[in-house]
Write a protein that holds these residues in place. Structure first.
Motif, PDB file in Angstrom:
ATOM      1  N   ALA A 119       9.898 -56.278 -28.324  1.00 14.37           N
ATOM      2  CA  ALA A 119      10.021 -56.411 -29.775  1.00 14.37           C
ATOM      3  C   ALA A 119       8.808 -55.812 -30.455  1.00 14.37           C
ATOM      4  O   ALA A 119       7.675 -56.118 -30.100  1.00 14.37           O
ATOM      5  N   GLY A 120       9.055 -54.976 -31.433  1.00 17.28           N
ATOM      6  CA  GLY A 120       7.980 -54.423 -32.243  1.00 17.28           C
ATOM      7  C   GLY A 120       7.603 -55.402 -33.344  1.00 17.28           C
ATOM      8  O   GLY A 120       8.261 -56.411 -33.559  1.00 17.28           O
ATOM      9  N   ALA A 121       6.558 -55.080 -34.050  1.00 21.54           N
ATOM     10  CA  ALA A 121       6.109 -55.888 -35.184  1.00 21.54           C
ATOM     11  C   ALA A 121       6.840 -55.443 -36.444  1.00 21.54           C
ATOM     12  O   ALA A 121       7.239 -54.291 -36.556  1.00 21.54           O
ATOM     13  N   PRO A 122       6.992 -56.340 -37.402  1.00 21.84           N
ATOM     14  CA  PRO A 122       7.596 -55.948 -38.683  1.00 21.84           C
ATOM     15  C   PRO A 122       6.739 -54.869 -39.357  1.00 21.84           C
ATOM     16  O   PRO A 122       5.515 -54.957 -39.359  1.00 21.84           O
ATOM     17  N   ASP A 123       7.410 -53.870 -39.888  1.00 22.40           N
ATOM     18  CA  ASP A 123       6.708 -52.761 -40.527  1.00 22.40           C
ATOM     19  C   ASP A 123       7.510 -52.304 -41.739  1.00 22.40           C
ATOM     20  O   ASP A 123       8.740 -52.199 -41.670  1.00 22.40           O
ATOM     21  N   VAL A 124       6.837 -52.029 -42.838  1.00 27.47           N
ATOM     22  CA  VAL A 124       7.499 -51.501 -44.027  1.00 27.47           C
ATOM     23  C   VAL A 124       7.774 -50.029 -43.782  1.00 27.47           C
ATOM     24  O   VAL A 124       6.879 -49.264 -43.395  1.00 27.47           O
ATOM     25  N   VAL A 125       9.047 -49.630 -43.985  1.00 27.19           N
ATOM     26  CA  VAL A 125       9.484 -48.273 -43.669  1.00 27.19           C
ATOM     27  C   VAL A 125      10.351 -47.703 -44.789  1.00 27.19           C
ATOM     28  O   VAL A 125      10.870 -48.441 -45.624  1.00 27.19           O
ATOM     29  N   GLU A 126      10.513 -46.402 -44.766  1.00 28.45           N
ATOM     30  CA  GLU A 126      11.461 -45.747 -45.671  1.00 28.45           C
ATOM     31  C   GLU A 126      12.895 -45.984 -45.198  1.00 28.45           C
ATOM     32  O   GLU A 126      13.788 -46.192 -45.989  1.00 28.45           O
ATOM     33  N   ARG A 127      13.064 -45.913 -43.863  1.00 27.55           N
ATOM     34  CA  ARG A 127      14.393 -46.042 -43.267  1.00 27.55           C
ATOM     35  C   ARG A 127      14.267 -46.811 -41.963  1.00 27.55           C
ATOM     36  O   ARG A 127      13.401 -46.506 -41.144  1.00 27.55           O
TER      37      ARG A 127
END
Length: 130
Positions: A119-127
């Motif tokens: 599991a990756g960490a939550p990240d703010v992304v465009e998509r």
């Protein structure tokens, strides 16, 4: 049978007065639910939704993958769209949480392509895509 080891990367964004902190917390909860469902089903792949992009906001949680993850129209987070997007071989899922007020998307990727669930960490992304 594929062995499942869950590795969770820490590092949520803090609450900066915007939706980022809330969206990260919702994304982490969605990730935990997806990891639990993945392990309980024991098939080594994520749920095939039959859609390239499977998203719900406000309603529609009583069936499909979100119902399998334990969401209902009554307990789904208000003000957010949740998305569950799997890749073609169902080994990677991108879990998106989009604020309906700001349009900002927080994404967590779960990757089981190596035979271990990472599991990756939550990240703010465009998509948010797998």
């Amino acid at each position: 049978m594929v062995g499942v080891a869950v590795l969770i990367a820490a590092g949520c964004g803090g609450d900066d007065g915007g939706s980022g902190g809330d969206a990260a917390a919702i994304a982490e909860e969605l990730s935990e639910r997806a990891q639990t469902e993945f392990a309980d089903r024991g098939e080594g792949v994520f749920v095939d939704t039959g859609f390239m992009s499977y998203c719900r906001a406000g309603s529609g949680f009583a069936e499909g993958v979100f119902a399998e993850l334990g969401y209902t129209d009554d307990n789904a987070p208000d003000g957010y769209e949740l998305c569950y997007n799997v890749n073609d071989d169902l080994t990677v899922v991108a879990l998106g949480v989009t604020s309906m007020s700001t349009g900002e998307t927080t994404c967590v990727r779960l990757d089981a392509s190596s035979g271990e669930l990472v599991a990756g960490a939550p990240d703010v992304v465009e998509r948010c895509s797998p």
